[in-house]
Design a protein around this motif. Structure first.
Motif, PDB file in Angstrom:
ATOM      1  N   GLY A 163     -26.810  23.852  -7.656  1.00  0.00           N
ATOM      2  CA  GLY A 163     -26.159  23.396  -6.441  1.00  0.00           C
ATOM      3  C   GLY A 163     -26.343  24.335  -5.277  1.00  0.00           C
ATOM      4  N   SER A 164     -25.543  24.095  -4.244  1.00  0.00           N
ATOM      5  CA  SER A 164     -25.657  24.893  -3.020  1.00  0.00           C
ATOM      6  C   SER A 164     -25.252  26.336  -3.228  1.00  0.00           C
ATOM      7  CB  SER A 164     -24.794  24.263  -1.919  1.00  0.00           C
ATOM      8  OG  SER A 164     -25.216  22.948  -1.633  1.00  0.00           O
ATOM      9  N   TRP A 165     -24.363  26.595  -4.193  1.00  0.00           N
ATOM     10  CA  TRP A 165     -23.915  27.947  -4.478  1.00  0.00           C
ATOM     11  C   TRP A 165     -24.600  28.524  -5.704  1.00  0.00           C
ATOM     12  CZ3 TRP A 165     -21.205  29.917  -0.625  1.00  0.00           C
ATOM     13  CH2 TRP A 165     -20.513  29.049   0.224  1.00  0.00           C
ATOM     14  N   ASP A 166     -25.761  27.968  -6.039  1.00  0.00           N
ATOM     15  CA  ASP A 166     -26.558  28.443  -7.172  1.00  0.00           C
ATOM     16  C   ASP A 166     -25.845  28.228  -8.509  1.00  0.00           C
ATOM     17  OD1 ASP A 166     -28.966  29.310  -8.110  1.00  0.00           O
ATOM     18  OD2 ASP A 166     -28.483  31.438  -7.992  1.00  0.00           O
ATOM     19  N   GLU A 167     -24.939  27.251  -8.560  1.00  0.00           N
ATOM     20  CA  GLU A 167     -24.219  26.943  -9.789  1.00  0.00           C
ATOM     21  C   GLU A 167     -24.930  25.809 -10.518  1.00  0.00           C
ATOM     22  OE1 GLU A 167     -22.506  24.028  -6.814  1.00  0.00           O
ATOM     23  OE2 GLU A 167     -23.309  26.063  -6.849  1.00  0.00           O
ATOM     24  N   PRO A 168     -24.961  25.859 -11.839  1.00  0.00           N
ATOM     25  CA  PRO A 168     -25.596  24.748 -12.587  1.00  0.00           C
ATOM     26  C   PRO A 168     -24.737  23.492 -12.504  1.00  0.00           C
ATOM     27  CG  PRO A 168     -24.630  26.347 -14.095  1.00  0.00           C
ATOM     28  CD  PRO A 168     -24.511  26.940 -12.729  1.00  0.00           C
ATOM     29  N   ARG A 213     -35.297  23.906  -2.099  1.00  0.00           N
ATOM     30  CA  ARG A 213     -34.675  24.880  -1.223  1.00  0.00           C
ATOM     31  C   ARG A 213     -35.631  25.278  -0.112  1.00  0.00           C
ATOM     32  NH1 ARG A 213     -31.897  29.160  -5.532  1.00  0.00           N
ATOM     33  NH2 ARG A 213     -30.325  27.728  -6.382  1.00  0.00           N
ATOM     34  N   SER A 214     -35.046  25.854   0.933  1.00  0.00           N
ATOM     35  CA  SER A 214     -35.820  26.438   2.023  1.00  0.00           C
ATOM     36  C   SER A 214     -35.068  27.654   2.543  1.00  0.00           C
ATOM     37  CB  SER A 214     -36.055  25.428   3.149  1.00  0.00           C
ATOM     38  OG  SER A 214     -34.807  24.991   3.679  1.00  0.00           O
ATOM     39  N   SER A 215     -35.807  28.627   3.002  1.00  0.00           N
ATOM     40  CA  SER A 215     -35.209  29.880   3.446  1.00  0.00           C
ATOM     41  C   SER A 215     -34.560  29.708   4.813  1.00  0.00           C
ATOM     42  CB  SER A 215     -36.274  30.975   3.508  1.00  0.00           C
ATOM     43  OG  SER A 215     -35.744  32.171   4.021  1.00  0.00           O
ATOM     44  N   LEU A 216     -33.413  30.366   4.978  1.00  0.00           N
ATOM     45  CA  LEU A 216     -32.728  30.339   6.263  1.00  0.00           C
ATOM     46  C   LEU A 216     -33.138  31.509   7.144  1.00  0.00           C
ATOM     47  CD1 LEU A 216     -29.116  29.365   5.131  1.00  0.00           C
ATOM     48  CD2 LEU A 216     -30.855  27.878   6.126  1.00  0.00           C
ATOM     49  N   ALA A 217     -33.468  32.627   6.531  1.00  0.00           N
ATOM     50  CA  ALA A 217     -33.820  33.817   7.313  1.00  0.00           C
ATOM     51  C   ALA A 217     -35.277  33.788   7.752  1.00  0.00           C
ATOM     52  CB  ALA A 217     -33.540  35.083   6.500  1.00  0.00           C
ATOM     53  N   ASN A 218     -36.183  33.584   6.791  1.00  0.00           N
ATOM     54  CA  ASN A 218     -37.618  33.566   7.088  1.00  0.00           C
ATOM     55  C   ASN A 218     -38.158  32.167   6.845  1.00  0.00           C
ATOM     56  OD1 ASN A 218     -37.594  36.391   7.558  1.00  0.00           O
ATOM     57  ND2 ASN A 218     -37.740  36.740   5.347  1.00  0.00           N
ATOM     58  N   ASP A 233     -37.238  32.823  -0.306  1.00  0.00           N
ATOM     59  CA  ASP A 233     -36.138  33.761  -0.175  1.00  0.00           C
ATOM     60  C   ASP A 233     -34.977  33.261  -1.024  1.00  0.00           C
ATOM     61  OD1 ASP A 233     -34.352  35.675   0.502  1.00  0.00           O
ATOM     62  OD2 ASP A 233     -34.238  35.181   2.642  1.00  0.00           O
ATOM     63  N   ARG A 234     -34.592  34.047  -2.022  1.00  0.00           N
ATOM     64  CA  ARG A 234     -33.504  33.651  -2.909  1.00  0.00           C
ATOM     65  C   ARG A 234     -32.141  34.124  -2.417  1.00  0.00           C
ATOM     66  NH1 ARG A 234     -34.811  34.009  -9.324  1.00  0.00           N
ATOM     67  NH2 ARG A 234     -36.122  32.144  -9.431  1.00  0.00           N
ATOM     68  N   ASN A 235     -32.125  35.000  -1.447  1.00  0.00           N
ATOM     69  CA  ASN A 235     -30.859  35.541  -0.964  1.00  0.00           C
ATOM     70  C   ASN A 235     -30.222  34.651   0.087  1.00  0.00           C
ATOM     71  OD1 ASN A 235     -31.201  37.835  -2.621  1.00  0.00           O
ATOM     72  ND2 ASN A 235     -32.500  38.804  -1.063  1.00  0.00           N
ATOM     73  N   SER A 236     -31.016  34.100   0.976  1.00  0.00           N
ATOM     74  CA  SER A 236     -30.496  33.231   2.029  1.00  0.00           C
ATOM     75  C   SER A 236     -31.315  31.946   2.038  1.00  0.00           C
ATOM     76  CB  SER A 236     -30.584  33.947   3.397  1.00  0.00           C
ATOM     77  OG  SER A 236     -30.142  33.085   4.422  1.00  0.00           O
ATOM     78  N   PHE A 237     -30.718  30.884   1.528  1.00  0.00           N
ATOM     79  CA  PHE A 237     -31.463  29.639   1.396  1.00  0.00           C
ATOM     80  C   PHE A 237     -30.547  28.446   1.634  1.00  0.00           C
ATOM     81  CE2 PHE A 237     -29.945  30.867  -2.795  1.00  0.00           C
ATOM     82  CZ  PHE A 237     -29.286  29.730  -3.221  1.00  0.00           C
ATOM     83  N   SER A 270     -19.934  21.206 -10.959  1.00  0.00           N
ATOM     84  CA  SER A 270     -20.426  22.316 -11.758  1.00  0.00           C
ATOM     85  C   SER A 270     -19.967  22.187 -13.186  1.00  0.00           C
ATOM     86  CB  SER A 270     -19.955  23.644 -11.168  1.00  0.00           C
ATOM     87  OG  SER A 270     -18.545  23.720 -11.257  1.00  0.00           O
ATOM     88  N   VAL A 271     -20.573  22.993 -14.047  1.00  0.00           N
ATOM     89  CA  VAL A 271     -20.206  22.970 -15.460  1.00  0.00           C
ATOM     90  C   VAL A 271     -18.992  23.822 -15.741  1.00  0.00           C
ATOM     91  CG1 VAL A 271     -22.540  22.526 -16.193  1.00  0.00           C
ATOM     92  CG2 VAL A 271     -21.764  24.870 -15.957  1.00  0.00           C
ATOM     93  N   ARG A 272     -18.489  24.549 -14.737  1.00  0.00           N
ATOM     94  CA  ARG A 272     -17.268  25.318 -14.925  1.00  0.00           C
ATOM     95  C   ARG A 272     -16.081  24.365 -14.879  1.00  0.00           C
ATOM     96  NH1 ARG A 272     -20.051  28.452 -11.069  1.00  0.00           N
ATOM     97  NH2 ARG A 272     -18.750  27.587  -9.437  1.00  0.00           N
ATOM     98  N   ARG A 273     -15.396  24.152 -15.979  1.00  0.00           N
ATOM     99  CA  ARG A 273     -14.322  23.184 -16.106  1.00  0.00           C
ATOM    100  C   ARG A 273     -12.978  23.908 -16.263  1.00  0.00           C
ATOM    101  NH1 ARG A 273     -16.705  18.370 -16.822  1.00  0.00           N
ATOM    102  NH2 ARG A 273     -18.820  18.340 -17.587  1.00  0.00           N
ATOM    103  N   GLN A 274     -11.954  23.196 -15.917  1.00  0.00           N
ATOM    104  CA  GLN A 274     -10.613  23.730 -16.024  1.00  0.00           C
ATOM    105  C   GLN A 274     -10.049  23.441 -17.416  1.00  0.00           C
ATOM    106  OE1 GLN A 274      -9.724  25.496 -13.520  1.00  0.00           O
ATOM    107  NE2 GLN A 274     -11.506  24.854 -12.314  1.00  0.00           N
ATOM    108  N   THR A 275      -8.962  24.147 -17.753  1.00  0.00           N
ATOM    109  CA  THR A 275      -8.314  23.953 -19.039  1.00  0.00           C
ATOM    110  C   THR A 275      -7.616  22.603 -19.054  1.00  0.00           C
ATOM    111  OG1 THR A 275      -7.934  26.316 -19.187  1.00  0.00           O
ATOM    112  CG2 THR A 275      -6.645  24.902 -20.657  1.00  0.00           C
ATOM    113  N   ARG A 276      -7.855  21.828 -20.077  1.00  0.00           N
ATOM    114  CA  ARG A 276      -7.310  20.486 -20.183  1.00  0.00           C
ATOM    115  C   ARG A 276      -6.361  20.407 -21.365  1.00  0.00           C
ATOM    116  NH1 ARG A 276     -12.530  16.560 -19.013  1.00  0.00           N
ATOM    117  NH2 ARG A 276     -13.082  17.486 -16.997  1.00  0.00           N
TER     118      ARG A 276
END
Length: 568
Positions: free
Chosen positions: A372-377, A235-240, A245-249, A322-328
């Motif tokens: 990932g890009s949205w901090d999802e595993p 990752r790299s910071s977008l603000a500084n 920076d974990r808030n904007s990266f 992501s590891v968030r899966r839908q109901t199958r």
């Protein structure tokens, strides 16, 4: 009367000779005592090489031919009455005796002064003149890396001999290389400086290498192939710019190849998906491997997703990473479970390595999981072939496996350990995942994630657990870090050793190289960041270095650090 006349004639000639010598000596003094000159008597054939034994040189040297040895033919005149002109006739004594007025040691000084360039060239080539190239190469190949780098500065010939591919291959195959530990991700004053700290394990000396390509990047993973280190994702910071920076990266897909010998870096092919802190593995594969031969992804099954009890297609993860899966449905679950093989991993010795030469060695880099890009595993994976410079997707992790926290390649299987204490393996040659059921997972403190390492075909794991107390209830036990080994035949974990230090770093880095296991722990205590480097040689742990790389670093370095070991 005849005899008396003969005696008078001899006396006359002798008196003439004495007068001649006296007049010549007086003439010599008037000419400024030029002792280098020679006076000859043409009539009698007598060569006087010296009229005084103490000339300007400070003494005479007997029996020396300075002119003939050093090519100075003009310093002495030869007798015209002599046929060969090779010797000097002495005034008295034996004919072989000669007198030279040239002072002792003066001829060597004069010759060296006139031939300085020749002497320098002889001294420069004195070591190479009598050694063939193959013998010189075998001597240089045994030098440690630091001495080898200094030897390359001696001359162009040594540099050309030590930079060839054959030289480096011989050095690698004959085990003349020594392990070097490289520490990445150091943060100072809130900025990622792009510094790489290198430790020569044999000499226990630290070196600092600048890598501008790493400035501003953090939370990346590092692995090594031969002489190169690969920095994957991050990752790299977008603000500084340059700060952590974990808030904007921004999450990166790019991969950097870093060569510590040349202190250079270059970008290789980017991953198909952005990742930060992915789990990496390096494996040597057969050139006829399916991944190498096809360089295409295995077709994944596409399952119909019902909107009942799920989310709409608009808000669904577009990459399905992501590891968030839908109901199958039950039918879909049966089909998906059938695609994975719940079988025990088999021990496969790589006999094909002996069938092919060292020149045909091929390595692949595997990246699984991460954020990932949205901090999802993530549960997807990719494999990289340095020869073709391409990334290829591989099947996702098995269902309900959890978040991957550690991984390593052992005997052709890429083992992954999850935060939920599950173990799975990816068969690199065949291209599918294997569920591994162990008898009992080692006890551990859940704040400390286990670390997998592979050492000489042994699958090892380091985990932190509470030490068994003395049976007193309510007493807090001591936390220790243990080294476990997985019995691949019976799938059981066995304790091997106990780490000597208390587990102060929850993000400690461990990596193995051949028969050695290295660990780096970095933590903050009493307002200061401390760092310890330890090594396990198969029987016991030893401290290699303390509090060197952690000088003037921020606390965030404990979280962003990563490590790789190369043999150089």
């Amino acid at each position: 009367m005849a005899s008396g006349e003969l005696i008078d004639q001899e006396r006359g000639s002798l008196s003439v000779s004495k007068r001649l010598v006296r007049s010549m000596s007086q003439k010599w003094k008037r000419m400024g005592n030029r002792s280098e000159g020679c006076v000859e008597d043409d009539t009698a054939g007598v060569s006087l090489s010296c009229l005084t034994l103490y000339g300007r040189g400070g003494g005479c040297k007997v029996g020396a031919d300075t002119g003939e040895e050093f090519g100075e033919t003009g310093c002495r005149r030869r007798s015209s009455g002599s046929d060969e002109g090779k010797g000097y006739i002495a005034m008295c004594g034996n004919k072989e005796a000669t007198v030279d007025c040239f002072s002792y040691g003066r001829k060597e000084k004069v010759w060296r002064k006139n031939n300085r360039r020749l002497l320098k060239s002889q001294e420069r080539n004195s070591l190479n003149a009598h050694l063939p190239d193959d013998v010189l190469e075998m001597c240089l190949v045994r030098l440690p890396l630091r001495s080898l780098m200094n030897a390359r500065l001696v001359c162009k010939k040594w540099r050309s001999l030590t930079t060839t591919r054959r030289f480096m291959q011989t050095r690698r195959e004959c085990s003349f290389e020594s392990p070097w530990l490289f520490l990445f991700g150091i943060v100072k004053d809130g900025f990622c400086m792009g510094e790489v700290h290198a430790l020569d394990v044999s000499l226990k000396e630290w070196h600092k290498i600048e890598c501008p390509a790493l400035k501003g990047r953090f939370l990346f993973s590092v692995s090594s192939i031969l002489d190169n280190a690969y920095i994957v994702g991050g990752r790299s910071s977008l603000a500084n710019s340059g700060s952590v920076d974990r808030n904007s990266f921004k999450t990166h897909r790019s991969v950097i190849e870093f060569n510590p010998l040349s202190k250079s870096s270059r970008k290789v092919a980017s991953m198909n998906h952005p990742r930060s802190s992915p789990v990496l593995g390096i494996s040597e594969v057969n050139p006829n491997c399916l991944i190498i031969r096809n360089q295409v992804a295995r077709p994944e099954r596409r399952f119909h997703r019902s909107r009942v009890g799920g989310v709409s297609d608009v808000y669904e993860d577009p990459h399905r990473l992501s590891v968030r899966r839908q109901t199958r449905s039950s039918q879909d679950e049966n089909e998906s479970s059938a695609s994975f093989h719940s079988v025990k991993p088999h021990m496969r010795q790589k006999h094909e390595n002996g069938q092919r030469g060292k020149e045909g060695r091929k390595f692949v880099l595997i990246a699984v999981g991460g954020l990932g890009s949205w901090d999802e595993p993530l549960d997807s994976g990719e494999i990289y072939d340095p020869a073709s410079n391409k990334w290829t997707d591989i099947p996702r992790l098995p269902l309900d496996f959890g978040v991957a926290c550690s991984g390593v390649v052992c005997n052709g299987i890429f083992y992954i350990y999850s935060e939920s204490d599950r173990l799975a393996g990816y068969d690199i040659d065949r291209g599918y995942w294997i569920r591994i059921q162990t008898t009992l997972s080692p006890p551990r403190v859940h704040e400390y994630y286990p670390k997998l390492v592979s050492c000489k075909g042994r699958l090892l794991m380091l985990s932190v657990s509470w030490c068994e107390g003395d049976g007193q209830i309510g007493r807090r036990n001591k936390a220790i870090r243990k080294l476990w080994e997985l019995d691949l035949a019976h799938h059981s974990w066995n304790a091997v050793s106990v780490h000597p230090d208390a587990p102060m770093d929850w993000n400690a880095a461990f990596v193995a190289n051949e028969d050695l296991v290295f660990g780096v722990e970095m933590f903050k205590i009493f307002g200061q960041v401390l760092e310890f480097v330890t090594m396990f040689d198969g029987s016991s742990w030893n401290h290699v270095s303390r509090n060197h790389a952690a000088r003037d670093v921020d606390t965030s370095s404990c979280m962003t650090k990563s490590m790789a070991v190369l043999r150089l």
